[in-house]
Design a protein around this motif. Structure first.
Motif, PDB file in Angstrom:
ATOM      1  N   GLY A   1      16.960  -7.786  -4.576  1.00 40.16           N
ATOM      2  CA  GLY A   1      17.818  -7.355  -5.677  1.00 40.16           C
ATOM      3  C   GLY A   1      17.356  -6.099  -6.367  1.00 40.16           C
ATOM      4  O   GLY A   1      18.060  -5.115  -6.407  1.00 40.16           O
ATOM      5  N   GLY A   2      16.144  -6.139  -6.899  1.00 40.50           N
ATOM      6  CA  GLY A   2      15.679  -4.997  -7.651  1.00 40.50           C
ATOM      7  C   GLY A   2      15.324  -5.407  -9.068  1.00 40.50           C
ATOM      8  O   GLY A   2      14.992  -4.575  -9.893  1.00 40.50           O
ATOM      9  N   GLU A   3      15.389  -6.680  -9.344  1.00 41.29           N
ATOM     10  CA  GLU A   3      15.013  -7.156 -10.667  1.00 41.29           C
ATOM     11  C   GLU A   3      13.504  -7.018 -10.836  1.00 41.29           C
ATOM     12  O   GLU A   3      12.754  -7.140  -9.892  1.00 41.29           O
TER      13      GLU A   3
ATOM     14  N   GLY B   1      20.359 -13.107 -19.587  1.00 38.01           N
ATOM     15  CA  GLY B   1      21.261 -11.963 -19.558  1.00 38.01           C
ATOM     16  C   GLY B   1      21.775 -11.607 -20.934  1.00 38.01           C
ATOM     17  O   GLY B   1      21.928 -10.434 -21.275  1.00 38.01           O
ATOM     18  N   SER B   2      22.008 -12.624 -21.708  1.00 34.18           N
ATOM     19  CA  SER B   2      22.570 -12.369 -23.033  1.00 34.18           C
ATOM     20  C   SER B   2      21.632 -11.534 -23.892  1.00 34.18           C
ATOM     21  O   SER B   2      22.064 -10.751 -24.726  1.00 34.18           O
TER      22      SER B   2
ATOM     23  N   ASP C   1      16.760   7.008 -22.544  1.00 34.33           N
ATOM     24  CA  ASP C   1      17.360   7.934 -21.580  1.00 34.33           C
ATOM     25  C   ASP C   1      17.145   9.385 -21.998  1.00 34.33           C
ATOM     26  O   ASP C   1      17.598  10.303 -21.333  1.00 34.33           O
TER      27      ASP C   1
ATOM     28  N   ALA D   1      16.719   1.117 -13.413  1.00 40.58           N
ATOM     29  CA  ALA D   1      17.287   0.421 -12.264  1.00 40.58           C
ATOM     30  C   ALA D   1      18.262   1.325 -11.513  1.00 40.58           C
ATOM     31  O   ALA D   1      18.468   1.195 -10.318  1.00 40.58           O
ATOM     32  N   THR D   2      18.809   2.249 -12.252  1.00 42.29           N
ATOM     33  CA  THR D   2      19.735   3.199 -11.646  1.00 42.29           C
ATOM     34  C   THR D   2      19.046   4.014 -10.559  1.00 42.29           C
ATOM     35  O   THR D   2      19.601   4.260  -9.504  1.00 42.29           O
TER      36      THR D   2
ATOM     37  N   HIS E   1      17.985   1.309 -17.444  1.00 39.39           N
ATOM     38  CA  HIS E   1      18.343   2.620 -16.935  1.00 39.39           C
ATOM     39  C   HIS E   1      17.611   2.924 -15.651  1.00 39.39           C
ATOM     40  O   HIS E   1      18.164   3.478 -14.721  1.00 39.39           O
TER      41      HIS E   1
ATOM     42  N   SER F   1      21.886  -7.528 -23.145  1.00 36.35           N
ATOM     43  CA  SER F   1      23.078  -6.707 -23.313  1.00 36.35           C
ATOM     44  C   SER F   1      22.902  -5.713 -24.446  1.00 36.35           C
ATOM     45  O   SER F   1      22.168  -5.947 -25.410  1.00 36.35           O
ATOM     46  N   GLU F   2      23.585  -4.605 -24.331  1.00 36.38           N
ATOM     47  CA  GLU F   2      23.428  -3.532 -25.300  1.00 36.38           C
ATOM     48  C   GLU F   2      23.703  -3.947 -26.740  1.00 36.38           C
ATOM     49  O   GLU F   2      22.939  -3.601 -27.636  1.00 36.38           O
ATOM     50  N   PRO F   3      24.781  -4.659 -26.982  1.00 33.49           N
ATOM     51  CA  PRO F   3      25.048  -5.015 -28.377  1.00 33.49           C
ATOM     52  C   PRO F   3      23.906  -5.842 -28.969  1.00 33.49           C
ATOM     53  O   PRO F   3      23.521  -5.645 -30.125  1.00 33.49           O
TER      54      PRO F   3
END
Lengths: 215, 215
Positions: free
Chosen positions: B136-138, B171-172, B32, B118-119, B116, B175-177
DNA sequence: CATCCAACTTGACCTACGGTCCACTTTATC
DNA sequence: GATAAAGTGGACCGTAGGTCAAGTTGGATG
């Protein structure tokens, strides 16, 4: 820590108005379509007020989420089983996953907004001394959720990487496709599959490669 | 579908330069923090050129990701087992998960950028007729990954909700973490836990509540 | 090799948004 | 009712994604 002058009446009113307006907008539009200015307008206040109260977009979203998830946190720490203390770890985990799916299901827009908001936050600014922001940038809710899941998994299966598994479990709920599913109302479908995953993990035959094999 | 005039020499050169520059920047800075203008400058072209070729930030990121994941897609569809066709579903699934973790691990920045990006994308604009964007946008990569995982799960366990489970598994990783974990180089730790989850799911004793219990 | 046109390039420009600032208003206290 | 702390609003700023019209260039053609 005691706040002698907690909040002025008009400030409280405005804060609630902003929170409400945000909820409202979040319910009707895609989160990335909602600007802070829109929120301010919808709440009937100036943009400056919004930032004064919440510091940033992220702050607003976190506050809203905190408000929403408070009941769950409470139920978990002090409520009756199976969510609260007392039930065996598996049951608590299952109950907690159900509860999270429920919360997330009723707050998809907010979750997405939280994700987007993470993009921002260039400088945390001043803020009242209430915001604890960690290094990462994850919001407080996640911290609690992750800690709880992690603890439950570890309690039942100390041999597994509970910490990571908790992230995996939680992360899966946040992904866009899953969020979209929730949007379509298939809450129970998600809950069922999540339970299946969790059950599978807890029942896992300790197979696979031993930890430590990697860098 | 045959393109008579595929691309002019200078255009091709610029496209590669842009892709390269993006990789470079992505490797050194948080996604970003990278603006399209920076990318253009780093590639030695004008900003307009970047948008002309890729349509939007999202387009650029998707293209880059596609390039990176192409080898995997190929290995899966036409390569040798266990990744390619021929091995039993469990083995293929495990191998594929490992492979995905690997790809993701070597492209954390890009993944985050994709998230990001995707925003953005207010209007998909014109674009050459090569972009297939779903409702969707995926991004396309996800489609393939999801389809494959879903198919493998269903092949082995038709009684489970393979489609959703695939989303959960994928999905897992996003994720950010978890991404942060990868950033710290703990690739194999992730792979191990993911395997554990997948194994647990495939071996699940069909327990839990029957679907339809909720609403 | 000269010509031509479509593809390509460019960077100034537009718009929108998150966030800041500060002069002004309101609240609550004495 | 005076006063000072708290709160408010909206003009303003910097930045970044995206657009566009005017100019440039590759390469096919005769």
């Amino acid at each position: 820590m005691a706040e002698a002058r907690p909040e002025r009446a008009d400030a409280a009113r405005n804060r609630r108005a902003i929170l409400r307006a945000t909820e409202e907008l979040l319910a009707r539009h895609r989160p990335d379509q909602i600007s802070m200015e829109q929120i301010a307008a919808a709440a009937g206040v100036g943009k400056g007020t919004v930032f004064h109260r919440f510091g940033s977009r992220m702050g607003l979203m976190v506050e809203l989420m905190r408000e929403r998830a408070y009941a769950l946190e409470d139920a978990v720490t002090t409520g009756p089983p199976p969510l609260g203390p007392g039930a065996p770890p598996e049951e608590r985990l299952m109950a907690f996953l159900d509860a999270i799916v429920d919360v997330v299901g009723r707050n998809k827009g907010l979750l997405a907004a939280l994700g987007h908001a993470a993009t921002a936050a260039p400088r945390p600014a001043r803020e009242q001394g209430e915001h604890r922001d960690e290094a990462g940038g994850e919001h407080p809710l996640h911290r609690f959720w992750h800690g709880h899941i992690s603890a439950l998994i570890t309690a039942r299966r100390p041999d597994l990487d509970g910490e990571l598994l908790a992230h995996i479990l939680l992360g899966s709920i946040q992904s866009e496709p899953v969020l979209r599913l929730l949007e379509r109302g298939e809450t129970s479908r998600l809950a069922a599959s999540l339970r299946a995953v969790a059950a599978g993990v807890l029942a896992a035959p300790a197979s696979g490669d031993p930890p430590g094999t990697s860098a």
